[in-house]
Enzyme design. Structure first.
Site, mmCIF file in Angstrom:
data_model
loop_
_atom_site.group_PDB
_atom_site.id
_atom_site.type_symbol
_atom_site.label_atom_id
_atom_site.label_comp_id
_atom_site.label_asym_id
_atom_site.label_seq_id
_atom_site.Cartn_x
_atom_site.Cartn_y
_atom_site.Cartn_z
ATOM 1 C CE LYS A 1 44.284 48.410 38.740
ATOM 2 N NZ LYS A 1 43.667 47.257 39.515
ATOM 3 N N GLY B 1 42.066 37.237 44.156
ATOM 4 C CA GLY B 1 42.436 36.851 43.011
ATOM 5 C C GLY B 1 43.729 35.778 42.803
#
Length: 507
Positions: free
Chosen positions: A470, A244
């Site tokens: 997360k 990413g």
């Protein structure tokens, strides 16, 4: 220290004379510590190195196997060993199609460019909302802002934060009938991104807009995007061999294409490709990404300076420090070596910064006279970004003066006015803030980060450190929805209980 750490290097670094003396004894210091590569003038002469330390660093680069690892990366070997993935963001900007990955990248890019052209030519569209987070936001956002002068398409807004205020600030003034929403998520499951995308979809559909005609998905999970309501021909694919934070040259840069157009985006990729070639072909001592990486390694792992300040003397480059925070710290902020052993040395420095000259009136007091030594990276351009040469010259005068003050220091009439000096800094001056020069700068940082990781003996290409929080957030969100604290979260159970009671007052 790293397994390849050189005690000799540490001893040599500790014995380096102060910068003032180094310049007095070597009046040609700039000749071997300054580089002109791909439209970037890099001046490292105010780093705390002498010829012996520099030579030891270059030997360390060789001993760490950087040449072999670089070749593996370019050839598609799965050097991301913890995830068994290749690392081939360089294939994204190669013009050739001599292997499968380059061909996939080319076809994906061509599909994105064609869709971007259609949207740019549609006079009924004037707004784009790019919804993504991390690498799906920081790189494209930084580039669009940096290339403000080249933006000639719809206005592009970036939404990343799950705080509803982020999306609200855009849709409160946008016309859903004239808006395209770009949902950028590699897995198409990222919590923040998908929640914001769902809100954007509701906003559009409640206004009678045909959602499938106004949404584009940028993802490696096209099937999931189609199930979510995106037209197949509006799904732009990128691949698991692109991390990413290394993805701005992929279709993750779709928002950039929309903002600046395909010709300027091609120039951006060409600047990256030219830096790729320089990194691949140049000898260590004149290889800009390698020397940059070696000096960051010296400051972090040898001198053990815990932070580095990135100061762009450019209003348009104001998001560069945020982009580099992810690129550097998510890559090299690791606690185990590449073979899983506990790290016993400093790895990534903390990257922080703000645009100059604003930063001079905020935290430069600490940088000049504080107890911590903070290496500084100054970045600007030769050509003005604005329309006034005089004020641009004043901007550059401030940059040069700050670099001089950090290195030379000054003795005042009292200890309160003393500047110790001998504080390292680098200067990177781009010819201009053009797509090509910016592409070269981004690629330089990408390769520097990879080399730093190889010197530190860590895997720069995984990011397991972002997962635990997360996962816990999903569990915590369920507790909030149910109105009952999760008893297993003992360290935050009282906080959760307080929040659930308190929020009743604002419901």
């Amino acid at each position: 220290m790293p397994s390849n750490f050189s005690v000799e290097l540490a001893n040599l670094a500790a014995a380096v004379a102060p910068l003032r003396e180094l310049f007095e004894h070597d009046t040609r210091r700039h000749e071997w510590l300054a580089f002109d590569v791909c439209g970037i003038h890099a001046d490292f002469s105010r780093q705390r190195v002498d010829p012996d330390v520099f030579g030891a660093l270059m030997s360390l680069v060789s001993d760490a196997g950087v040449a072999h690892k670089r070749e593996q990366m370019f050839s598609g070997v799965a050097i991301n060993s913890t995830e068994n993935r290749a690392v081939q963001h360089v294939a994204l900007r190669s013009s050739g199609s001599d292997d499968t990955k380059k061909d996939l990248a080319r076809r994906s890019r061509e599909a994105a460019i064609e869709l971007a052209r259609q949207i740019r030519e549609n006079t009924e569209i004037d707004t784009v909302i790019n919804i993504g987070i991390g690498g799906s936001d920081l790189g494209p956002q930084m580039v669009v802002r940096a290339l403000r002068k080249f933006c000639n398409g719809p206005t592009v807004h970036f939404v990343s934060n799950i705080d509803p205020a982020d999306l609200d600030s855009v849709i409160d003034t946008a016309d859903p009938h004239r808006t395209i929403v770009v949902v950028s998520s590699k897995t198409f499951t990222t919590l923040e991104t998908m929640e914001n995308a769902a809100r954007a979809r509701e906003w559009m559909m409640s206004a009678g807009v045909e959602w499938s005609e106004h949404c584009v998905a940028v993802t490696s999970s096209c099937e999931r995007a189609v199930e979510w309501g995106v037209k197949k021909e509006h799904c732009l694919e990128f691949f698991d061999w692109v991390g990413g934070r290394f993805s701005v040259s992929s279709v993750i840069g779709f928002a950039v294409m929309l903002a600046i157009g395909d010709e300027h985006f091609a120039e951006f990729l060409d600047g990256m490709h030219q830096m790729d070639r320089h990194f691949s072909d140049s000898p260590w001592e004149r290889n800009l990404p390698v020397v940059h990486a070696a000096l960051w390694y010296l400051n972090a792992a040898v001198h053990q300076y815990p932070t580095v300040a990135v100061i762009p003397y450019s209003h348009d480059l104001a998001r560069l420090p945020a982009f580099l925070q992810q690129l550097v710290m998510e890559s090299n902020g690791k606690g185990v070596t590449i073979d899983g052993q506990k790290v016993t040395h400093a790895t990534s420095p903390v990257v922080w910064g703000e645009s100059g000259t604003n930063s001079q009136h905020a935290f430069f007091q600490m940088i000049h006279q504080g107890t911590q030594v903070v290496p500084v990276e100054f970045i600007s351009t030769v050509r003005p970004m604005g329309h006034d040469q005089h004020t641009h010259d004043l901007l550059i005068a401030n940059l040069i003066a700050q670099s001089e003050a950090l290195a030379a220091g000054s003795q005042g009439v009292s200890s309160h006015q003393d500047f110790p000096g001998n504080r390292p800094s680098s200067v990177l001056l781009l010819d201009e803030l053009s797509p090509r020069c910016l592409g070269a700068l981004v690629a330089m940082y990408e390769h520097s980060v990879a080399v730093q990781g190889w010197l530190l003996n860590v895997n720069s290409f995984d990011q397991f450190g972002v997962e635990l929080g997360k996962d816990l957030a999903k569990k915590t969100a369920q507790s909030i929805a149910q109105g009952t604290p999760d008893e297993s979260q003992t360290m935050t159970h009282p906080l959760m209980k307080w929040f659930l009671e308190r929020r009743k007052n604002f419901s």
